[in-house]
Design a protein around this motif. Structure first.
Motif, PDB file in Angstrom:
ATOM      1  N   SER A  27       0.845  -1.220   0.072  1.00 11.83           N
ATOM      2  CA  SER A  27      -0.095  -0.099  -0.063  1.00 11.83           C
ATOM      3  C   SER A  27       0.811   1.317   0.121  1.00 11.83           C
ATOM      4  O   SER A  27       0.499   2.272  -0.572  1.00 11.83           O
ATOM      5  CB  SER A  27      -0.851   0.054   1.306  1.00 11.83           C
ATOM      6  OG  SER A  27      -2.092  -0.947   0.942  1.00 11.83           O
ATOM      7  N   ALA A  28       2.076   1.245   0.866  1.00 10.85           N
ATOM      8  CA  ALA A  28       2.669   2.403   0.848  1.00 10.85           C
ATOM      9  C   ALA A  28       3.460   2.572  -0.250  1.00 10.85           C
ATOM     10  O   ALA A  28       3.547   3.919  -0.874  1.00 10.85           O
ATOM     11  CB  ALA A  28       3.797   2.081   2.098  1.00 10.85           C
ATOM     12  N   LEU A  29       3.642   1.439  -1.172  1.00 10.06           N
ATOM     13  CA  LEU A  29       4.524   1.774  -2.189  1.00 10.06           C
ATOM     14  C   LEU A  29       3.820   2.244  -3.396  1.00 10.06           C
ATOM     15  O   LEU A  29       4.120   3.115  -4.324  1.00 10.06           O
ATOM     16  CB  LEU A  29       5.067   0.248  -2.732  1.00 10.06           C
ATOM     17  CG  LEU A  29       6.151   0.077  -4.101  1.00 10.06           C
ATOM     18  CD1 LEU A  29       7.204   0.746  -3.972  1.00 10.06           C
ATOM     19  CD2 LEU A  29       6.018  -1.294  -4.235  1.00 10.06           C
ATOM     20  N   ASP A  80      10.460  11.258  -2.573  1.00  9.76           N
ATOM     21  CA  ASP A  80      11.517  10.753  -1.182  1.00  9.76           C
ATOM     22  C   ASP A  80      10.671   9.615  -0.709  1.00  9.76           C
ATOM     23  O   ASP A  80      11.149   8.998  -0.115  1.00  9.76           O
ATOM     24  CB  ASP A  80      11.282  12.083  -0.313  1.00  9.76           C
ATOM     25  CG  ASP A  80      12.057  13.001  -0.770  1.00  9.76           C
ATOM     26  OD1 ASP A  80      13.055  12.961  -1.557  1.00  9.76           O
ATOM     27  OD2 ASP A  80      11.696  14.396  -0.390  1.00  9.76           O
ATOM     28  N   GLU A  81       9.323   9.716  -0.706  1.00  4.87           N
ATOM     29  CA  GLU A  81       8.647   8.588   0.117  1.00  4.87           C
ATOM     30  C   GLU A  81       8.649   7.385  -0.997  1.00  4.87           C
ATOM     31  O   GLU A  81       8.744   6.069  -0.262  1.00  4.87           O
ATOM     32  CB  GLU A  81       6.998   8.751   0.082  1.00  4.87           C
ATOM     33  CG  GLU A  81       5.917   7.749   0.942  1.00  4.87           C
ATOM     34  CD  GLU A  81       6.546   7.495   2.290  1.00  4.87           C
ATOM     35  OE1 GLU A  81       6.675   6.300   2.812  1.00  4.87           O
ATOM     36  OE2 GLU A  81       7.253   8.256   2.883  1.00  4.87           O
ATOM     37  N   THR A  91      12.519   0.906  -0.930  1.00  4.99           N
ATOM     38  CA  THR A  91      13.420   0.016  -0.081  1.00  4.99           C
ATOM     39  C   THR A  91      12.771  -0.982   1.020  1.00  4.99           C
ATOM     40  O   THR A  91      13.118  -2.146   1.123  1.00  4.99           O
ATOM     41  CB  THR A  91      14.441   0.991   0.857  1.00  4.99           C
ATOM     42  OG1 THR A  91      15.091   1.886   0.015  1.00  4.99           O
ATOM     43  CG2 THR A  91      15.386   0.353   1.701  1.00  4.99           C
ATOM     44  N   GLN A  92      11.648  -0.443   1.778  1.00  3.90           N
ATOM     45  CA  GLN A  92      11.045  -1.521   2.631  1.00  3.90           C
ATOM     46  C   GLN A  92      10.551  -2.512   1.925  1.00  3.90           C
ATOM     47  O   GLN A  92      10.356  -3.792   2.360  1.00  3.90           O
ATOM     48  CB  GLN A  92       9.914  -0.570   3.217  1.00  3.90           C
ATOM     49  CG  GLN A  92       9.444  -1.548   4.613  1.00  3.90           C
ATOM     50  CD  GLN A  92       8.337  -0.605   5.237  1.00  3.90           C
ATOM     51  OE1 GLN A  92       7.781   0.419   4.831  1.00  3.90           O
ATOM     52  NE2 GLN A  92       8.042  -1.180   6.536  1.00  3.90           N
ATOM     53  N   THR A 147       8.681  -6.787  -5.578  1.00  5.68           N
ATOM     54  CA  THR A 147       8.622  -5.208  -5.668  1.00  5.68           C
ATOM     55  C   THR A 147       8.526  -4.730  -7.058  1.00  5.68           C
ATOM     56  O   THR A 147       7.806  -3.669  -7.449  1.00  5.68           O
ATOM     57  CB  THR A 147       9.878  -4.725  -4.757  1.00  5.68           C
ATOM     58  OG1 THR A 147       9.835  -5.071  -3.633  1.00  5.68           O
ATOM     59  CG2 THR A 147       9.691  -2.871  -4.897  1.00  5.68           C
ATOM     60  N   ALA A 148       9.533  -5.344  -8.026  1.00  6.83           N
ATOM     61  CA  ALA A 148       9.526  -4.736  -9.177  1.00  6.83           C
ATOM     62  C   ALA A 148       8.235  -5.062  -9.742  1.00  6.83           C
ATOM     63  O   ALA A 148       7.597  -4.118 -10.805  1.00  6.83           O
ATOM     64  CB  ALA A 148      10.673  -5.564 -10.108  1.00  6.83           C
TER      65      ALA A 148
END
Length: 108
Positions: A34-36, A46-47, A53-54, A64-65
């Motif tokens: 959700s954050a991504l 920045d976020e 990274t997280q 992630t990709a």
């Protein structure tokens, strides 16, 4: 798509978590995803760096990709449809309610 994927993999999810970050979707790494997605959609560099990274730490670089690719593809489609004035089809209006983000009246 999330709902169909969850059904296919016999996962229980709470779609309200899609529109309300404080609600847990119920998927492993859901909050990280959700954050991504939020960082990508809001174009917050920045976020995005922190979220990426997280996500790599929690989900791995491959997942992630793929998440970033799916997000980018959806954003591209949404922007194209918005640009030409295409609103959501009637059959999809309930999705906004299900995820806790009701659509404006002009789309009803």
């Amino acid at each position: 798509m999330l709902r169909a994927s969850a059904r296919h993999h016999n996962e229980d999810i709470n779609l309200l978590g899609v529109g309300r970050p404080h609600v847990d979707v119920g998927l492993p790494g859901g909050r990280v995803l959700s954050a991504l997605v939020e960082a990508a959609v809001l174009r917050d560099g920045d976020e995005m760096e922190r979220a990426r990274t997280q996500a790599i730490e929690v989900l791995g670089s491959g997942a992630t990709a793929r998440a970033v690719q799916v997000t980018g593809n959806f954003e591209m489609m949404n922007r194209l449809l918005d640009a030409v004035g295409v609103g959501p089809p009637d059959g999809m209006l309930a999705i906004g309610d299900a995820i806790g983000v009701p659509l404006p009246d002009r789309h009803r």
